[in-house]
Design a protein around this motif. Structure first.
Motif, PDB file in Angstrom:
ATOM      1  N   GLN A   1       0.821  -1.214   0.000  1.00 21.74           N
ATOM      2  CA  GLN A   1       0.000   0.000   0.000  1.00 21.74           C
ATOM      3  C   GLN A   1       0.851   1.259   0.000  1.00 21.74           C
ATOM      4  N   ALA A   2       2.077   1.174   0.523  1.00 18.56           N
ATOM      5  CA  ALA A   2       2.953   2.348   0.609  1.00 18.56           C
ATOM      6  C   ALA A   2       3.687   2.634  -0.693  1.00 18.56           C
ATOM      7  N   GLY A   3       3.573   1.747  -1.685  1.00 16.34           N
ATOM      8  CA  GLY A   3       4.195   2.004  -2.974  1.00 16.34           C
ATOM      9  C   GLY A   3       5.545   1.376  -3.193  1.00 16.34           C
ATOM     10  N   PHE A   4       5.959   0.480  -2.294  1.00 17.58           N
ATOM     11  CA  PHE A   4       7.209  -0.241  -2.517  1.00 17.58           C
ATOM     12  C   PHE A   4       7.054  -1.213  -3.682  1.00 17.58           C
ATOM     13  N   GLU A   5       8.156  -1.463  -4.401  1.00 15.58           N
ATOM     14  CA  GLU A   5       8.148  -2.530  -5.393  1.00 15.58           C
ATOM     15  C   GLU A   5       8.091  -3.855  -4.645  1.00 15.58           C
ATOM     16  N   VAL A   6       7.126  -4.685  -4.985  1.00 20.41           N
ATOM     17  CA  VAL A   6       6.918  -5.915  -4.222  1.00 20.41           C
ATOM     18  C   VAL A   6       6.864  -7.126  -5.148  1.00 20.41           C
ATOM     19  N   ASP A   7       7.073  -8.305  -4.550  1.00 16.89           N
ATOM     20  CA  ASP A   7       6.924  -9.557  -5.288  1.00 16.89           C
ATOM     21  C   ASP A   7       5.481 -10.042  -5.143  1.00 16.89           C
ATOM     22  N   PRO A   8       5.113 -11.198  -5.715  1.00 18.56           N
ATOM     23  CA  PRO A   8       3.724 -11.666  -5.617  1.00 18.56           C
ATOM     24  C   PRO A   8       3.235 -11.897  -4.192  1.00 18.56           C
ATOM     25  N   LYS A   9       4.144 -12.019  -3.231  1.00 21.48           N
ATOM     26  CA  LYS A   9       3.741 -12.191  -1.838  1.00 21.48           C
ATOM     27  C   LYS A   9       3.729 -10.872  -1.059  1.00 21.48           C
ATOM     28  N   GLY A  10       3.890  -9.760  -1.784  1.00 27.55           N
ATOM     29  CA  GLY A  10       3.798  -8.454  -1.146  1.00 27.55           C
ATOM     30  C   GLY A  10       5.035  -8.013  -0.414  1.00 27.55           C
ATOM     31  N   ARG A  11       6.177  -8.702  -0.625  1.00 28.52           N
ATOM     32  CA  ARG A  11       7.422  -8.352   0.067  1.00 28.52           C
ATOM     33  C   ARG A  11       8.163  -7.268  -0.702  1.00 28.52           C
ATOM     34  N   ALA A  12       8.734  -6.308   0.021  1.00 31.06           N
ATOM     35  CA  ALA A  12       9.445  -5.195  -0.604  1.00 31.06           C
ATOM     36  C   ALA A  12      10.787  -5.662  -1.164  1.00 31.06           C
ATOM     37  N   LYS A  13      11.076  -5.283  -2.396  1.00 30.61           N
ATOM     38  CA  LYS A  13      12.342  -5.666  -3.020  1.00 30.61           C
ATOM     39  C   LYS A  13      13.486  -4.906  -2.364  1.00 30.61           C
ATOM     40  N   VAL A  14      14.554  -5.644  -2.028  1.00 30.71           N
ATOM     41  CA  VAL A  14      15.735  -5.035  -1.409  1.00 30.71           C
ATOM     42  C   VAL A  14      16.981  -5.419  -2.200  1.00 30.71           C
ATOM     43  N   ASN A  15      18.052  -4.660  -1.991  1.00 25.47           N
ATOM     44  CA  ASN A  15      19.323  -4.961  -2.650  1.00 25.47           C
ATOM     45  C   ASN A  15      20.171  -5.873  -1.763  1.00 25.47           C
ATOM     46  N   GLU A  16      21.443  -5.980  -2.085  1.00 28.45           N
ATOM     47  CA  GLU A  16      22.315  -6.896  -1.346  1.00 28.45           C
ATOM     48  C   GLU A  16      22.567  -6.457   0.089  1.00 28.45           C
ATOM     49  N   PHE A  17      22.201  -5.219   0.420  1.00 27.26           N
ATOM     50  CA  PHE A  17      22.392  -4.714   1.780  1.00 27.26           C
ATOM     51  C   PHE A  17      21.091  -4.756   2.592  1.00 27.26           C
ATOM     52  N   CYS A  18      20.063  -5.393   2.071  1.00 27.21           N
ATOM     53  CA  CYS A  18      18.716  -5.406   2.666  1.00 27.21           C
ATOM     54  C   CYS A  18      18.118  -3.998   2.696  1.00 27.21           C
ATOM     55  N   GLN A  19      18.533  -3.211   1.733  1.00 25.46           N
ATOM     56  CA  GLN A  19      18.096  -1.814   1.605  1.00 25.46           C
ATOM     57  C   GLN A  19      17.030  -1.750   0.523  1.00 25.46           C
ATOM     58  N   SER A  20      15.949  -1.050   0.786  1.00 28.17           N
ATOM     59  CA  SER A  20      14.891  -0.918  -0.204  1.00 28.17           C
ATOM     60  C   SER A  20      15.449  -0.363  -1.519  1.00 28.17           C
ATOM     61  N   VAL A  21      15.027  -0.937  -2.641  1.00 26.81           N
ATOM     62  CA  VAL A  21      15.462  -0.423  -3.942  1.00 26.81           C
ATOM     63  C   VAL A  21      14.753   0.881  -4.272  1.00 26.81           C
ATOM     64  N   ASP A  22      13.730   1.230  -3.507  1.00 31.60           N
ATOM     65  CA  ASP A  22      12.955   2.443  -3.764  1.00 31.60           C
ATOM     66  C   ASP A  22      13.369   3.614  -2.875  1.00 31.60           C
ATOM     67  N   PHE A  23      13.785   3.311  -1.631  1.00 28.59           N
ATOM     68  CA  PHE A  23      14.096   4.366  -0.669  1.00 28.59           C
ATOM     69  C   PHE A  23      15.369   3.978   0.069  1.00 28.59           C
ATOM     70  N   ALA A  24      16.434   4.736  -0.143  1.00 26.90           N
ATOM     71  CA  ALA A  24      17.760   4.364   0.362  1.00 26.90           C
ATOM     72  C   ALA A  24      17.855   4.373   1.883  1.00 26.90           C
ATOM     73  N   ASN A  25      17.000   5.117   2.560  1.00 34.76           N
ATOM     74  CA  ASN A  25      17.060   5.182   4.022  1.00 34.76           C
ATOM     75  C   ASN A  25      16.101   4.193   4.688  1.00 34.76           C
ATOM     76  N   VAL A  26      15.564   3.267   3.889  1.00 36.55           N
ATOM     77  CA  VAL A  26      14.649   2.251   4.420  1.00 36.55           C
ATOM     78  C   VAL A  26      15.270   0.871   4.224  1.00 36.55           C
ATOM     79  N   PHE A  27      15.348   0.103   5.301  1.00 41.18           N
ATOM     80  CA  PHE A  27      15.843  -1.274   5.262  1.00 41.18           C
ATOM     81  C   PHE A  27      14.678  -2.202   5.604  1.00 41.18           C
ATOM     82  N   VAL A  28      14.612  -3.322   4.912  1.00 37.96           N
ATOM     83  CA  VAL A  28      13.481  -4.239   5.073  1.00 37.96           C
ATOM     84  C   VAL A  28      14.021  -5.636   5.356  1.00 37.96           C
ATOM     85  N   ILE A  29      13.471  -6.303   6.371  1.00 45.81           N
ATOM     86  CA  ILE A  29      14.014  -7.600   6.788  1.00 45.81           C
ATOM     87  C   ILE A  29      12.905  -8.608   7.070  1.00 45.81           C
TER      88      ILE A  29
END
Length: 394
Positions: free
Chosen positions: A260-288
């Motif tokens: 709902q917040a606009g993160f890029e998500v997979d079919p299970k609604g999980r936010a896509k992150v890079n190799e640092f567990c950092q959101s690919v959309d917002f650099a100051n957001v980490f998702v675990i």
């Protein structure tokens, strides 16, 4: 000083908080309860092994530094574009955000499942499940309705299988307590896939099947539920099973607030992150944890497990600390330690660091993993507080 928020005190959130506290980094932890509970052990109190209070610890017993602020609140909205979150106690701003909001049940669009099935995903739902079974079984003496003595568990992954093992141990106790005919009690596990416990090797799956069937569990693989009515499940085979206890453990998805917040998500609604567990959309957001869409070395998303969430929490705490100190971040590397499945209080199956185990030895290893986690939370102090924990009552 940076304003750092952690959302959720599950395995990932509490690991991040512990690591940040150790690094001397102040933060605010937002959680809807004032305690941390052991999600991966909820089948135990649900099935009567021990008292519910043994499966949680107050957050202030884990996070003891005065710079660690704990706010009891429910997160209702994420606003990453404005660096704020909304809770039922108001809006909070952040410089860095760690999203560890856990999961929600995945019902796969099965009609009636959400309305009529019980779930096992929190201390509250575990208690509801336990009390429902007791109340339903106790009422059998009033009308001798045998559907009261039928329990259907949907899903044969780790949660479903461990719950069946625990319930199977509990059934003789309930039969004796309420003068029930034990032979009329049915515990049925339904799985759409062709096998149980797909994360384990074939011989361990076979052993789990053998043990559970010896305890009276009816395991039916390749059997999909297509609809759930009140006190009845309909199967793809066109059969129906009447049961006054229907439990769903068939899957999870991320908290819906993320999508709902606009993160890029997979079919299970999980936010896509890079190799640092950092959101690919917002650099100051980490998702675990269950909130994160992290692709492992094998090219597959990490499974929603407690050990993955813990490791991600530790890694994110280190990376946020590195950023604050102008050091480079380190890529997260998941170390799969294996899986242990309890099949009741006394036996289990599993594989730990490549070593297969079953029977009593697996159960002992499971107990050891619990002690290790308590040590991680609070050292000898925590183990001492919980020293009577995880022993079957009676």
């Amino acid at each position: 000083m940076a304003n750092l928020l952690i959302l959720g005190a599950g395995y990932g959130g509490i690991a991040a908080a512990k690591a940040l506290e150790k690094a001397g980094q102040p933060f605010t932890l937002i959680n809807k309860h004032e305690y941390h509970y052991f999600t991966t052990l909820l089948h135990e109190p649900a099935g009567g092994r021990n008292k519910f209070e043994e499966y949680s610890v107050p957050l202030r017993d884990v996070l003891r530094q005065p710079t660690s602020e704990i706010v009891k609140a429910r997160v209702t909205e994420l606003k990453p574009q404005g660096n704020t979150i909304v809770t039922d106690r108001g809006e909070l701003a952040y410089d860095y955000l760690v999203i560890a909001l856990g999961n929600a049940p995945e019902y796969f669009g099965i009609p009636g499942m959400q309305e009529h099935a019980l779930v096992l995903r929190s201390l509250d739902t575990a208690r509801q499940l336990h009390e429902h079974i007791e109340k339903t079984f106790a009422a059998w003496q009033e009308d001798h309705d045998d559907t009261r003595l039928c329990i259907v568990v949907g899903g044969a992954g780790l949660t479903g299988i461990e719950l069946c093992g625990e319930l199977a141990d509990w059934m003789p106790e309930l039969a004796a307590q309420y003068a029930l005919p034990l032979e009329k009690i049915q515990l049925i596990n339904l799985e759409a896939a062709p096998t149980i416990l797909p994360m384990l090797e074939e011989d361990l799956r076979a052993e789990a099947l053998r043990v559970l069937e010896s305890k009276g569990v009816q395991l039916r693989t390749g059997t999909a539920i297509v609809k759930v009515n009140r006190n009845q499940v309909e199967l793809k085979t066109r059969e129906t099973i009447d049961a006054q206890t229907i439990i769903w453990t068939g899957g999870v998805r991320a908290n819906p607030l993320i999508e709902q917040a606009g993160f890029e998500v997979d079919p299970k609604g999980r936010a896509k992150v890079n190799e640092f567990c950092q959101s690919v959309d917002f650099a100051n957001v980490f998702v675990i944890g269950d909130s994160a869409w992290f692709t492992g070395a094998d090219g597959k998303p990490l499974p929603p497990t407690g050990q993955a969430a813990e490791q991600m929490g530790d890694a994110v705490a280190q990376n946020i600390t590195a950023q604050l100190q102008s050091y480079p971040m380190r890529p997260f590397r998941y170390n799969n330690l294996g899986t242990l499945a309890s099949l009741g209080a006394e036996v289990g199956v599993g594989s730990v660091k490549g070593v297969r185990t079953k029977g009593v030895s697996a159960a002992l290893m499971k107990e050891g993993s619990k002690a290790k986690y308590l040590w991680h939370l609070g050292g000898l102090r925590m183990i001492s507080q919980k020293r009577g924990q995880f022993k079957r009552k009676g």
